[in-house]
Write a protein that holds these residues in place. Sequence first.
Motif, mmCIF file in Angstrom:
data_model
loop_
_atom_site.group_PDB
_atom_site.id
_atom_site.type_symbol
_atom_site.label_atom_id
_atom_site.label_comp_id
_atom_site.label_asym_id
_atom_site.label_seq_id
_atom_site.Cartn_x
_atom_site.Cartn_y
_atom_site.Cartn_z
ATOM 1 N N SER A 1 60.955 44.924 17.830
ATOM 2 C CA SER A 1 61.810 44.577 16.695
ATOM 3 C C SER A 1 62.927 45.585 16.476
ATOM 4 C CB SER A 1 60.979 44.453 15.418
ATOM 5 O OG SER A 1 60.366 45.697 15.110
ATOM 6 N N LYS B 1 62.594 42.141 12.147
ATOM 7 C CA LYS B 1 61.999 40.981 12.806
ATOM 8 C C LYS B 1 62.125 41.131 14.315
ATOM 9 C CE LYS B 1 62.860 37.708 9.035
ATOM 10 N NZ LYS B 1 63.505 36.421 8.637
ATOM 11 N N ARG B 2 61.271 40.431 15.035
ATOM 12 C CA ARG B 2 61.303 40.486 16.490
ATOM 13 C C ARG B 2 62.673 40.042 17.004
ATOM 14 N NH1 ARG B 2 57.938 40.548 21.080
ATOM 15 N NH2 ARG B 2 58.774 39.240 22.743
ATOM 16 N N THR C 1 63.506 39.016 20.149
ATOM 17 C CA THR C 1 63.489 37.894 21.092
ATOM 18 C C THR C 1 62.331 36.969 20.729
ATOM 19 O OG1 THR C 1 62.106 39.157 22.640
ATOM 20 C CG2 THR C 1 64.483 39.243 22.998
ATOM 21 N N PRO C 2 62.440 35.673 21.016
ATOM 22 C CA PRO C 2 61.346 34.748 20.669
ATOM 23 C C PRO C 2 60.108 34.971 21.526
ATOM 24 C CG PRO C 2 63.071 33.605 21.903
ATOM 25 C CD PRO C 2 63.602 34.976 21.608
ATOM 26 N N LEU C 3 58.947 34.726 20.929
ATOM 27 C CA LEU C 3 57.658 34.822 21.637
ATOM 28 C C LEU C 3 56.908 33.515 21.418
ATOM 29 C CD1 LEU C 3 55.586 36.579 23.216
ATOM 30 C CD2 LEU C 3 54.662 37.275 20.990
ATOM 31 N N THR C 4 56.534 32.849 22.516
ATOM 32 C CA THR C 4 55.893 31.537 22.443
ATOM 33 C C THR C 4 54.463 31.609 22.960
ATOM 34 O OG1 THR C 4 58.028 30.466 22.832
ATOM 35 C CG2 THR C 4 56.046 29.128 23.177
ATOM 36 N N GLY D 1 58.852 39.552 27.110
ATOM 37 C CA GLY D 1 60.207 39.253 26.655
ATOM 38 C C GLY D 1 60.856 40.397 25.913
ATOM 39 N N THR E 1 64.701 36.763 28.472
ATOM 40 C CA THR E 1 65.238 36.641 27.116
ATOM 41 C C THR E 1 64.214 36.129 26.108
ATOM 42 O OG1 THR E 1 66.056 34.417 27.649
ATOM 43 C CG2 THR E 1 67.578 36.267 27.950
ATOM 44 N N GLN E 2 63.071 35.651 26.580
ATOM 45 C CA GLN E 2 62.007 35.251 25.672
ATOM 46 C C GLN E 2 60.656 35.512 26.333
ATOM 47 O OE1 GLN E 2 62.775 31.040 24.994
ATOM 48 N NE2 GLN E 2 61.176 30.489 26.450
ATOM 49 N N GLU F 1 56.344 34.848 26.666
ATOM 50 C CA GLU F 1 55.301 33.829 26.588
ATOM 51 C C GLU F 1 53.942 34.513 26.642
ATOM 52 O OE1 GLU F 1 57.731 30.285 29.004
ATOM 53 O OE2 GLU F 1 56.163 31.450 30.011
ATOM 54 N N SER G 1 47.690 33.926 14.872
ATOM 55 C CA SER G 1 48.244 33.319 13.655
ATOM 56 C C SER G 1 47.750 33.995 12.383
ATOM 57 C CB SER G 1 47.898 31.828 13.606
ATOM 58 O OG SER G 1 46.491 31.636 13.481
#
Length: 673
Positions: free
Chosen positions: A80, A215-216, A218-221, A341, A348-349, A351, A368
């Motif tokens: 972040s 906040k982070r 890059t996105p994390l899925t 990521g 860029t992201q 997983e 979660s």
Amino acid sequence: MESSSVSADLHIILNDICCDAGHVDDLFPFFLRHAKQIFPMLDCMDDLRKISDLRLPPNWYPDARAIQRKIIFHAGPTNSGKTYHAIQRFLSAKSGIYCGPLKLLAHEIFQKTNDANVPCDLVTGEERVYANEDARQAPHIACTIEMCSTNTPYEVAVIDEIQMIRDPARGWAWTRALLGLCAEEIHVCGEAAAVDLVTELMYTTGEEVEVRNYKRLTPLTVLDYALESLDNLRPGDCIVCFSKNDIYSVSRQIEARGLECAVIYGSLPPGTKLEQAKKFNDPDDPCKILVATDAIGMGLNLCIRRIIFNSIVKPTVNEKGEKEIDSIPTSQALQIAGRAGRFGSSFTQGEVTTMHREDLVQLKEILSEAVPPVKAAGLHPTPEQIEMFAYHLPDATLSNLIDIFVSLSQVDGMYFVCNIDDFKFLADMIQHIPLNLRSRYVFCTAPLNRKEPFVCTTLLKFARQFSRNEPLTFDWLCRHTKWPLAAPKNIKELVHLEAVHDVFDLYLWLSYRFMDMFPDAALVRDIQKKLDDIIQVGVCNITKLIRASQSAAAPGTAEVVSEDFPTAKRDARVASDRHGAKSPEALSIAVEAPALRRARNPRASRSGTRQEDLKSYGRGSLANRLLREGLLTQEMLRQLESEWQDQHRNGRYGFGSKRDDQHSSKETGKKRK
């Protein structure tokens, strides 16, 4: 002093120090042996209680209390930018100190600061590197958190990974830094879960906390499918395991598919970890897969596309020193998953998924959940406090002094006393060696893994020669370690080289505390670098070492190296405990692990267990290792097997009942946790 108060305190102490008496019939001779320790306490109980009163830790640091400090909390998840912003302020200051949890992190900040043309020294337990050639102290210092000075004034201080203030073993170091650093600005970095506790602690010092949330970047899925097969690996994948055995197994299976992989785990030297990370990150290197333990959670910059959890169950040690087997906590799962990521990398992201389909639902639940708030900060007895105890109780051993101190200690709800089992283990190990109290205390705080027999034996020899006032020379150390050493031919030899590297670390650590007695630090550092290169060669050829180990092993052997928490059966996935267990309790833990997991986490029960497999495995490699190392006798093994059979016939699996625990404790003469 009221007699009832003395009686209550004495009862608490005796309950602790009499635990090794074993049985009521043994108490009278026990009291005779320890009379010199027990009866003086009646006369000095008030003094002992005052010395062990830990309710006002801020008052221990008068220099910090003499100034008004500004506290800035940089709160956010992994990746972040929270630490980046704190370091920018560190670089712009006239003077500063960075305090991190790992040598790798301290070394990274040391390099970045000097690369930015800001002179910075490096200070760790084993190493001092000066930016100035004449060894003058630079205005900036990057250090491991245990090494920070609370007497030197700075403009800016950075305390990284503040959530580790709750760590059962090391939390005291973060508490000391937070309360004691003498800096105009304290920049604290870590999880938002620690904000409330830090704010409460600073309220007791009269200092306000400014919170900056991040906040982070890059996105994390979290993927909807598990990997299921190593055939589905892609470049940039990292498989996270919680034991060396899984590391060895997975890396061999990957290379059997014609793929190269880098390997990183906790006991590797820092130099080897960096080289493996460099190999994995290099876009021109054919190595595109990483197999690692949770050691990647902090301290290494890695270009990871996807994190794959090989398991979501691992052993932990709670604040009481008790081993627990459970799903990984949300905090750790987020930190590991967040390595995918990384901002600024080629991905860029990020997983994240699991190796096995049945673990994926539970991983999603874990990720979660909200991270539980950090509720208390660790404390540890200081040398001065133990010396004052020794003044009143001159005949008590150091181990008993620590026990009595902890028994009498008073803390409020914001603090806890850190686990002292490792300290006591070393205190008992060197008790027969004549040392003054301060030297004995220093030896007992040495940073070593007590489940490494070679390292423990070396510390014992160091202490013995130290007590005779005979310097530990380079030649002596070479003879003891049989240096020079060859490249490893199998996993056992690689593990031994890692232990020798730890011995060199131990020598260097002691050399900064007893320079005259450990005079050859420069020579030892030179051969340690050579040993690091040798270990790197072994790790690069790790699959060859695994094949050599398995071909030399007895038929049917499931493991290439034994651990306190075996992992041969996936249903009983129990990883290696870094603190180790020096008792037959390790065997009972292996047997009861699945039941513990189901009891503490009903979600995990869907995976099921094979008790008979675990039973036969518990009697195999782990039992044999304990027998070989002298930690388990044939009589103890027979008793454990008999108890297992009795409980198995009664439909109970594991050593769960209080009555059985007490019976086992009496019969073996061991204190059960």
